[in-house]
Design a protein around this motif. Structure first.
Motif, PDB file in Angstrom:
ATOM      1  N   MET A 194     -22.336  -7.717   2.251  1.00  0.00           N
ATOM      2  CA  MET A 194     -21.615  -7.454   3.499  1.00  0.00           C
ATOM      3  C   MET A 194     -20.888  -6.109   3.409  1.00  0.00           C
ATOM      4  SD  MET A 194     -19.941 -11.188   4.392  1.00  0.00           S
ATOM      5  CE  MET A 194     -19.194 -10.550   5.876  1.00  0.00           C
ATOM      6  N   SER A 195     -20.772  -5.424   4.563  1.00  0.00           N
ATOM      7  CA  SER A 195     -20.072  -4.145   4.571  1.00  0.00           C
ATOM      8  C   SER A 195     -18.577  -4.376   4.386  1.00  0.00           C
ATOM      9  CB  SER A 195     -20.334  -3.425   5.888  1.00  0.00           C
ATOM     10  OG  SER A 195     -19.856  -4.193   6.978  1.00  0.00           O
ATOM     11  N   ALA A 196     -17.889  -3.313   3.965  1.00  0.00           N
ATOM     12  CA  ALA A 196     -16.447  -3.403   3.767  1.00  0.00           C
ATOM     13  C   ALA A 196     -15.764  -3.656   5.100  1.00  0.00           C
ATOM     14  CB  ALA A 196     -15.939  -2.110   3.151  1.00  0.00           C
ATOM     15  N   PRO A 197     -14.685  -4.446   5.123  1.00  0.00           N
ATOM     16  CA  PRO A 197     -13.969  -4.692   6.380  1.00  0.00           C
ATOM     17  C   PRO A 197     -13.386  -3.401   6.937  1.00  0.00           C
ATOM     18  CG  PRO A 197     -12.730  -5.549   4.511  1.00  0.00           C
ATOM     19  CD  PRO A 197     -14.063  -5.155   3.986  1.00  0.00           C
ATOM     20  N   LEU A 198     -13.269  -3.339   8.252  1.00  0.00           N
ATOM     21  CA  LEU A 198     -12.658  -2.167   8.876  1.00  0.00           C
ATOM     22  C   LEU A 198     -11.181  -2.090   8.520  1.00  0.00           C
ATOM     23  CD1 LEU A 198     -12.818   0.219  10.850  1.00  0.00           C
ATOM     24  CD2 LEU A 198     -12.344  -1.405  12.712  1.00  0.00           C
ATOM     25  N   LEU A 199     -10.511  -3.247   8.528  1.00  0.00           N
ATOM     26  CA  LEU A 199      -9.081  -3.330   8.212  1.00  0.00           C
ATOM     27  C   LEU A 199      -8.887  -4.358   7.108  1.00  0.00           C
ATOM     28  CD1 LEU A 199      -6.046  -2.669   9.076  1.00  0.00           C
ATOM     29  CD2 LEU A 199      -6.204  -4.754  10.470  1.00  0.00           C
ATOM     30  N   LYS A 200      -8.075  -4.011   6.121  1.00  0.00           N
ATOM     31  CA  LYS A 200      -7.830  -4.951   5.025  1.00  0.00           C
ATOM     32  C   LYS A 200      -6.372  -4.865   4.582  1.00  0.00           C
ATOM     33  CE  LYS A 200      -9.578  -6.460   0.516  1.00  0.00           C
ATOM     34  NZ  LYS A 200     -10.574  -6.213  -0.562  1.00  0.00           N
ATOM     35  N   LEU A 201      -5.742  -6.035   4.481  1.00  0.00           N
ATOM     36  CA  LEU A 201      -4.395  -6.153   3.929  1.00  0.00           C
ATOM     37  C   LEU A 201      -4.490  -6.887   2.605  1.00  0.00           C
ATOM     38  CD1 LEU A 201      -4.025  -5.873   7.095  1.00  0.00           C
ATOM     39  CD2 LEU A 201      -1.832  -7.062   6.782  1.00  0.00           C
ATOM     40  N   SER A 202      -3.839  -6.363   1.601  1.00  0.00           N
ATOM     41  CA  SER A 202      -3.850  -6.988   0.279  1.00  0.00           C
ATOM     42  C   SER A 202      -2.426  -7.089  -0.252  1.00  0.00           C
ATOM     43  CB  SER A 202      -4.698  -6.174  -0.706  1.00  0.00           C
ATOM     44  OG  SER A 202      -6.037  -6.087  -0.279  1.00  0.00           O
ATOM     45  N   GLY A 203      -1.960  -8.330  -0.418  1.00  0.00           N
ATOM     46  CA  GLY A 203      -0.643  -8.565  -1.011  1.00  0.00           C
ATOM     47  C   GLY A 203       0.501  -7.934  -0.249  1.00  0.00           C
ATOM     48  N   VAL A 204       0.435  -7.962   1.076  1.00  0.00           N
ATOM     49  CA  VAL A 204       1.440  -7.263   1.893  1.00  0.00           C
ATOM     50  C   VAL A 204       2.709  -8.104   2.035  1.00  0.00           C
ATOM     51  CG1 VAL A 204       1.976  -6.396   4.207  1.00  0.00           C
ATOM     52  CG2 VAL A 204      -0.227  -5.858   3.148  1.00  0.00           C
ATOM     53  N   HIS A 205       3.819  -7.491   1.682  1.00  0.00           N
ATOM     54  CA  HIS A 205       5.150  -8.071   1.861  1.00  0.00           C
ATOM     55  C   HIS A 205       5.902  -7.231   2.887  1.00  0.00           C
ATOM     56  CE1 HIS A 205       5.366 -10.816  -1.769  1.00  0.00           C
ATOM     57  NE2 HIS A 205       4.282 -10.108  -2.014  1.00  0.00           N
ATOM     58  N   THR A 206       6.689  -7.881   3.722  1.00  0.00           N
ATOM     59  CA  THR A 206       7.529  -7.170   4.689  1.00  0.00           C
ATOM     60  C   THR A 206       8.914  -7.799   4.697  1.00  0.00           C
ATOM     61  OG1 THR A 206       5.645  -6.603   6.099  1.00  0.00           O
ATOM     62  CG2 THR A 206       7.819  -6.494   7.103  1.00  0.00           C
ATOM     63  N   HIS A 207       9.913  -6.950   4.579  1.00  0.00           N
ATOM     64  CA  HIS A 207      11.312  -7.365   4.722  1.00  0.00           C
ATOM     65  C   HIS A 207      11.856  -6.775   6.019  1.00  0.00           C
ATOM     66  CE1 HIS A 207      10.769  -7.985   0.395  1.00  0.00           C
ATOM     67  NE2 HIS A 207      11.866  -8.729   0.414  1.00  0.00           N
ATOM     68  N   ILE A 208      12.601  -7.573   6.756  1.00  0.00           N
ATOM     69  CA  ILE A 208      13.316  -7.087   7.932  1.00  0.00           C
ATOM     70  C   ILE A 208      14.790  -7.342   7.678  1.00  0.00           C
ATOM     71  CG2 ILE A 208      13.578  -7.250  10.426  1.00  0.00           C
ATOM     72  CD1 ILE A 208      10.728  -8.381  10.540  1.00  0.00           C
ATOM     73  N   GLY A 209      15.496  -6.273   7.366  1.00  0.00           N
ATOM     74  CA  GLY A 209      16.884  -6.434   6.930  1.00  0.00           C
ATOM     75  C   GLY A 209      16.921  -7.269   5.660  1.00  0.00           C
ATOM     76  N   ALA A 210      17.717  -8.320   5.692  1.00  0.00           N
ATOM     77  CA  ALA A 210      17.847  -9.183   4.513  1.00  0.00           C
ATOM     78  C   ALA A 210      16.758 -10.252   4.448  1.00  0.00           C
ATOM     79  CB  ALA A 210      19.222  -9.857   4.528  1.00  0.00           C
ATOM     80  N   TYR A 211      15.888 -10.296   5.456  1.00  0.00           N
ATOM     81  CA  TYR A 211      14.912 -11.384   5.542  1.00  0.00           C
ATOM     82  C   TYR A 211      13.557 -10.961   4.995  1.00  0.00           C
ATOM     83  CZ  TYR A 211      18.488 -13.394   8.546  1.00  0.00           C
ATOM     84  OH  TYR A 211      19.680 -13.874   9.026  1.00  0.00           O
ATOM     85  N   HIS A 212      13.007 -11.801   4.154  1.00  0.00           N
ATOM     86  CA  HIS A 212      11.679 -11.589   3.568  1.00  0.00           C
ATOM     87  C   HIS A 212      10.688 -12.386   4.414  1.00  0.00           C
ATOM     88  CE1 HIS A 212       9.181 -11.530  -0.445  1.00  0.00           C
ATOM     89  NE2 HIS A 212       8.566 -10.929   0.556  1.00  0.00           N
ATOM     90  N   ILE A 213       9.917 -11.689   5.272  1.00  0.00           N
ATOM     91  CA  ILE A 213       9.096 -12.366   6.281  1.00  0.00           C
ATOM     92  C   ILE A 213       7.671 -12.592   5.789  1.00  0.00           C
ATOM     93  CG2 ILE A 213       8.337 -12.379   8.677  1.00  0.00           C
ATOM     94  CD1 ILE A 213      11.375 -12.434   8.346  1.00  0.00           C
ATOM     95  N   LEU A 214       7.031 -11.550   5.293  1.00  0.00           N
ATOM     96  CA  LEU A 214       5.671 -11.679   4.763  1.00  0.00           C
ATOM     97  C   LEU A 214       5.730 -11.733   3.243  1.00  0.00           C
ATOM     98  CD1 LEU A 214       3.635  -9.186   7.016  1.00  0.00           C
ATOM     99  CD2 LEU A 214       4.220 -11.605   7.436  1.00  0.00           C
ATOM    100  N   SER A 246       6.886  -3.587   2.417  1.00  0.00           N
ATOM    101  CA  SER A 246       7.689  -3.315   1.213  1.00  0.00           C
ATOM    102  C   SER A 246       6.860  -3.408  -0.058  1.00  0.00           C
ATOM    103  CB  SER A 246       8.877  -4.282   1.152  1.00  0.00           C
ATOM    104  OG  SER A 246       8.457  -5.629   1.342  1.00  0.00           O
ATOM    105  N   ALA A 247       5.661  -3.970   0.048  1.00  0.00           N
ATOM    106  CA  ALA A 247       4.739  -4.029  -1.090  1.00  0.00           C
ATOM    107  C   ALA A 247       3.351  -4.316  -0.549  1.00  0.00           C
ATOM    108  CB  ALA A 247       5.159  -5.112  -2.087  1.00  0.00           C
ATOM    109  N   GLY A 248       2.320  -4.021  -1.338  1.00  0.00           N
ATOM    110  CA  GLY A 248       0.946  -4.291  -0.949  1.00  0.00           C
ATOM    111  C   GLY A 248       0.268  -3.085  -0.328  1.00  0.00           C
ATOM    112  N   THR A 249      -0.984  -3.248   0.047  1.00  0.00           N
ATOM    113  CA  THR A 249      -1.767  -2.150   0.614  1.00  0.00           C
ATOM    114  C   THR A 249      -2.365  -2.562   1.960  1.00  0.00           C
ATOM    115  OG1 THR A 249      -3.802  -2.851  -0.517  1.00  0.00           O
ATOM    116  CG2 THR A 249      -2.380  -1.279  -1.673  1.00  0.00           C
ATOM    117  N   ILE A 250      -2.485  -1.579   2.843  1.00  0.00           N
ATOM    118  CA  ILE A 250      -3.169  -1.737   4.131  1.00  0.00           C
ATOM    119  C   ILE A 250      -4.163  -0.596   4.230  1.00  0.00           C
ATOM    120  CG2 ILE A 250      -2.939  -1.905   6.634  1.00  0.00           C
ATOM    121  CD1 ILE A 250       0.021  -2.607   6.219  1.00  0.00           C
ATOM    122  N   THR A 251      -5.437  -0.930   4.367  1.00  0.00           N
ATOM    123  CA  THR A 251      -6.448   0.109   4.490  1.00  0.00           C
ATOM    124  C   THR A 251      -7.185  -0.056   5.806  1.00  0.00           C
ATOM    125  OG1 THR A 251      -8.111  -1.221   3.310  1.00  0.00           O
ATOM    126  CG2 THR A 251      -6.775   0.299   2.001  1.00  0.00           C
TER     127      THR A 251
END
Length: 241
Positions: free
Chosen positions: A1-21, A58-63
C-alpha cells in the motif's frame, strides 16, 4: 500500500495545564474518506486543531505528503493544500456568500477572476450557494451555512479536506445532500478526514475509521468491518450503527 497522505505518530497535545491527547496514532490514506469517531470529549476536535497547527503538538510527529508539519504555523500548513472546516463553520456573517468564497480563492481578487468551471461544480454540489450568492452569509440557515463553509474550503483544489461534524444540527434532507456532496468530492480524488457523530452519515461515506477515547486512538480499520460488528460498536461507542 502507498504511504498515507497524512500520518500522526505518538502525538501529544497540552492546552494550558490540561493534557488532552496522549499519543495519537492516525493514518489517512490518500484518496479515501477517513472518519474519526468517538464519544464527546474523546479528543477528536483537538486532533484536528493540532493537525492544523491551531494548537501545538507537545510531542510526536505529524507528516503530510512525507513532510513533517508539526512545528509549522497554520498559514503554511494551509498553503500545502489542506482545508479545514471547524465545528462552528467560521462563516463571516456580515459578508455575502460570494465574498466568503472569494476570501478563500487566493488567485482571485474579484469574483470574475474565480475559476468559473470550479464554481459551476460547487453550485451543482450545493445549489444553495448559487441561490444565495449575493446574500449575507449570516442570514442563512444552519444547513446553508454549512454548505457555504464546505464550498469555501474547496473553492480551490485541495489535497486534504478536514471537516469537524458537518452534519451536526442539520435536518435529514440536508444531511443527505451533504452525504452526496462528500461522495462526489471523494470521487474527484480529494482525500477527506471527517469527525462525525451521525453514524448513518459515517456508514454511508467512510472507507476507513479511527475511534478515539481518552485522547488516544483505540481502534482503526475499515469502516465496513466496524459497521458489521455490533459488539465492537457497543464496546467502542456505546451504541450500534
Amino acid at each position: 500500500m502507498s504511504a498515507p497522505l497524512l500520518k500522526l505518530s505518538g502525538v501529544h497535545t497540552h492546552i494550558g495545564a490540561y493534557h488532552i491527547l496522549h499519543g495519537v496514532d492516525l493514518a489517512v490514506p490518500r484518496g479515501q474518506l477517513t472518519l474519526l469517531l468517538g464519544r464527546n470529549g474523546a479528543g477528536k476536535t483537538t486532533t484536528l486543531r493540532t493537525i492544523m497547527g491551531l494548537w501545538r503538538a507537545s510531542a510526536g510527529t505529524i507528516t503530510f505528503g512525507g513532510q513533517g508539519i508539526a512545528a509549522w504555523e497554520t498559514p503554511r500548513i494551509a498553503q500545502q493544500g489542506i482545508a479545514y472546516v471547524p465545528e462552528n463553520m467560521g462563516i463571516f456573517a456580515d459578508l455575502t456568500v460570494k465574498e466568503n468564497l472569494l476570501l478563500a480563492a487566493r488567485g482571485a481578487r474579484t469574483a470574475a477572476q474565480m475559476d468559473s468551471a470550479r464554481l459551476e461544480w460547487i453550485f451543482r454540489l450545493f445549489p444553495a450557494v448559487e441561490k444565495f450568492w449575493n446574500h449575507p452569509a449570516g442570514k442563512l440557515s444552519g444547513g446553508q451555512k454549512q454548505m457555504v463553509a464546505v464550498a469555501r474550503a474547496i473553492v480551490e483544489p485541495r489535497e486534504l479536506l478536514i471537516v469537524d461534524e458537518p452534519s451536526k444540527g442539520l435536518a435529514p434532507a440536508i444531511v443527505n445532500n451533504m452525504i452526496d456532496a462528500f461522495a462526489q468530492l471523494k470521487a474527484s480524488g480529494t482525500t477527506i478526514l471527517l469527525v462525525e457523530q451521525n453514524l448513518h452519515f459515517a456508514q454511508r461515506l467512510g472507507d476507513q475509521v479511527a475511534v478515539m477515547d481518552n485522547g488516544v486512538v483505540v481502534h482503526a480499520g475499515p469502516m465496513a468491518a466496524l459497521a458489521e460488528d455490533e459488539a465492537l460498536q457497543q464496546s467502542l461507542l456505546g451504541l450500534s450503527l
